[in-house]
Motif scaffolding. Structure first.
Motif, PDB file in Angstrom:
ATOM      1  N   GLN A 170       0.827  -1.208   0.000  1.00  7.85           N
ATOM      2  CA  GLN A 170       0.000   0.000   0.000  1.00  7.85           C
ATOM      3  C   GLN A 170       0.869   1.268   0.000  1.00  7.85           C
ATOM      4  OE1 GLN A 170      -0.474  -2.683   1.918  1.00  7.85           O
ATOM      5  NE2 GLN A 170      -2.623  -3.281   1.792  1.00  7.85           N
ATOM      6  N   THR A 171       2.006   1.199   0.676  1.00 11.83           N
ATOM      7  CA  THR A 171       2.920   2.343   0.674  1.00 11.83           C
ATOM      8  C   THR A 171       3.461   2.593  -0.732  1.00 11.83           C
ATOM      9  OG1 THR A 171       3.541   2.015   2.981  1.00 11.83           O
ATOM     10  CG2 THR A 171       5.091   3.258   1.609  1.00 11.83           C
ATOM     11  N   ILE A 172       3.871   1.535  -1.410  1.00  7.83           N
ATOM     12  CA  ILE A 172       4.383   1.672  -2.784  1.00  7.83           C
ATOM     13  C   ILE A 172       3.287   2.234  -3.683  1.00  7.83           C
ATOM     14  CG2 ILE A 172       5.309   0.460  -4.804  1.00  7.83           C
ATOM     15  CD1 ILE A 172       7.302   0.705  -2.442  1.00  7.83           C
ATOM     16  N   ASN A 173       2.068   1.718  -3.535  1.00  6.62           N
ATOM     17  CA  ASN A 173       0.943   2.202  -4.334  1.00  6.62           C
ATOM     18  C   ASN A 173       0.702   3.685  -4.082  1.00  6.62           C
ATOM     19  OD1 ASN A 173      -2.219   2.717  -4.499  1.00  6.62           O
ATOM     20  ND2 ASN A 173      -1.665   1.122  -5.966  1.00  6.62           N
ATOM     21  N   ALA A 174       0.718   4.092  -2.834  1.00  9.64           N
ATOM     22  CA  ALA A 174       0.483   5.501  -2.498  1.00  9.64           C
ATOM     23  C   ALA A 174       1.584   6.398  -3.061  1.00  9.64           C
ATOM     24  CB  ALA A 174       0.385   5.671  -0.984  1.00  9.64           C
ATOM     25  N   ILE A 175       2.825   5.948  -3.015  1.00 13.56           N
ATOM     26  CA  ILE A 175       3.929   6.739  -3.568  1.00 13.56           C
ATOM     27  C   ILE A 175       3.773   6.854  -5.084  1.00 13.56           C
ATOM     28  CG2 ILE A 175       6.426   6.856  -3.936  1.00 13.56           C
ATOM     29  CD1 ILE A 175       6.711   5.352  -1.223  1.00 13.56           C
ATOM     30  N   GLU A 176       3.498   5.731  -5.750  1.00  8.76           N
ATOM     31  CA  GLU A 176       3.334   5.746  -7.207  1.00  8.76           C
ATOM     32  C   GLU A 176       2.218   6.685  -7.645  1.00  8.76           C
ATOM     33  OE1 GLU A 176       4.903   1.280  -8.488  1.00  8.76           O
ATOM     34  OE2 GLU A 176       2.778   1.745  -8.664  1.00  8.76           O
ATOM     35  N   ASN A 177       1.183   6.815  -6.819  1.00 11.14           N
ATOM     36  CA  ASN A 177       0.041   7.652  -7.167  1.00 11.14           C
ATOM     37  C   ASN A 177       0.114   9.054  -6.569  1.00 11.14           C
ATOM     38  OD1 ASN A 177      -1.729   5.892  -8.828  1.00 11.14           O
ATOM     39  ND2 ASN A 177      -1.467   4.558  -7.060  1.00 11.14           N
ATOM     40  N   ASN A 178       1.316   9.434  -6.130  1.00  9.89           N
ATOM     41  CA  ASN A 178       1.577  10.769  -5.576  1.00  9.89           C
ATOM     42  C   ASN A 178       0.656  11.119  -4.411  1.00  9.89           C
ATOM     43  OD1 ASN A 178       3.756  11.522  -7.358  1.00  9.89           O
ATOM     44  ND2 ASN A 178       2.206  11.647  -8.966  1.00  9.89           N
ATOM     45  N   LYS A 179       0.315  10.125  -3.607  1.00  8.73           N
ATOM     46  CA  LYS A 179      -0.505  10.356  -2.424  1.00  8.73           C
ATOM     47  C   LYS A 179       0.316  10.321  -1.147  1.00  8.73           C
ATOM     48  CE  LYS A 179      -4.696   8.624  -4.545  1.00  8.73           C
ATOM     49  NZ  LYS A 179      -5.766   7.643  -4.512  1.00  8.73           N
ATOM     50  N   TYR A 180       1.599   9.966  -1.283  1.00  8.38           N
ATOM     51  CA  TYR A 180       2.482   9.860  -0.122  1.00  8.38           C
ATOM     52  C   TYR A 180       3.901  10.172  -0.572  1.00  8.38           C
ATOM     53  CZ  TYR A 180       5.106   7.663   3.690  1.00  8.38           C
ATOM     54  OH  TYR A 180       5.966   7.420   4.722  1.00  8.38           O
TER      55      TYR A 180
END
Length: 67
Positions: free
Chosen positions: A29-39
């Motif tokens: 989920q962290t990787i997903n959030a980073i990829e989607n510019n949410k984190y």
């Protein structure tokens, strides 16, 4: 604004989000959030991601002035 090339480079290495997350010690989920510019990752995580993806931090993360 900061963009990143994580998804592009991860896919070029045929890695899943889960595989990248495991080698970096974070959740998928962290990787997903980073990829989607949410984190925005910590500096340490940014260096880990860059190393695993064969890039430098400044190649991985692209800063664009918004003004």
């Amino acid at each position: 604004m900061v963009e990143n090339r994580i998804k592009e480079l991860r896919k070029s290495k045929k890695m899943s989000q889960d595989e990248l997350a495991k080698v970096c010690g974070v959740s998928r989920q962290t990787i997903n959030a980073i990829e989607n510019n949410k984190y925005d990752p910590s500096l340490t995580l940014a260096f880990q991601l860059a190393e695993e993806l064969g890039a430098t931090v400044d190649e991985l993360f692209l800063f664009h002035k918004s003004w």
